[in-house]
Design an enzyme around this catalytic site. Sequence first.
Site: not given
Ligand code: GLN
Length: 343
Positions: A80, A83, A205, A257
């Site tokens: 993540s 992102k 992604y 998160y």
């Molecule tokens: N590849 C993970 C997903 O899409 C990404 C997760 C993460 O680091 N939160 O669920």
Amino acid sequence: MPNSGDLQSLASSITAVTSPFRNYLNDLYDKYRSLNEGKVADYIPELALAKPEWFGICVVTADGQMFEVGECQQLFTIQSISKAFVFGLALEDHGREYVNSKVSVEPTGEAFNSIVLDEATNRPYNPMVNAGAIATADLIKGKNSTERLKRLLEMFKRYTGREHDINVPVFLSEKSTGYRNRAMAYLMLNFGMISDKIDETLDLYFQQCSILVNAKDLAMLAATLANGGINPVTKERAIDERYVQDVISIMLTCGMYDASGEWAYRVGIPAKSGVGGGITAVVPGKLGIGTFSPPLDAKGNSIRGIKVCEYLSKDFGLHLFNVAKPERDLQQWLVGGDGINDW
Ligand code: GLN
């Protein structure tokens, strides 16, 4: 008579012994290496292979000094953390207004993989939850999937100063088991929020999540943002300076998160974590922190990484809103790092 190579290595070992900041990081490392809490991500078998004892801390200053302790060369998937940086590229590709018409910037308080869109506008809540990250990946320009991925990898190279590979088994596992992400993509297609290149965008992604990095790379990613978008070592611009504040502010409000509020309150350093065990944290104008330790808490954040950032913030007064005199003066401690030439 020692040769110049011997002298150089003697000089760098003296630096290693005498740098107060490195000693500080060594102490932090020793304090938390035995903290055996949390769980390594295991939603795909490849991630479960990570060793719980892996632990690395790297700090790179905005003027290119580097301090590292522990396993800073160990590669892992960025997950993540990607992102935040892909959001930056989408902003460069389309500008703020258009990107914001497709992805909101509101924290959710929900888990990163929750299937929820803003009811009024059908937009995903922010680019750091999976739905928002998929919508952001959809915005990355390129004439085909190869070119879009190439642009992403080139962007990461500008930030870190080195080439990055994809962990192919992780990518294929994410792709073959990512039904939830697929469901989100179709939901957004239903509302006309993303284009119908669903498979290509989901591949992008999953590939961005599977990029291999180490703790040094995470520190460089953060240090580049801290330095206004210019890699402090290579001096290459990684992102248009207009969008640096966009990326950093989303990291502060949404990067950890559904623990982002508590993080902003307690640590106050804009950061992004990934389920591979990495955290990248930006102290604007000052430094970037990269931590790596796979065991995660219930919200998906690296437990040792959280501790390291908490202590750095507290001891050096790095909380964005701190106005009190810190226990330690950063400038006095930041002497004797490895300079640009030792990179
Ligand atoms: N590849 C993970 C997903 O899409 C990404 C997760 C993460 O680091 N939160 O669920």
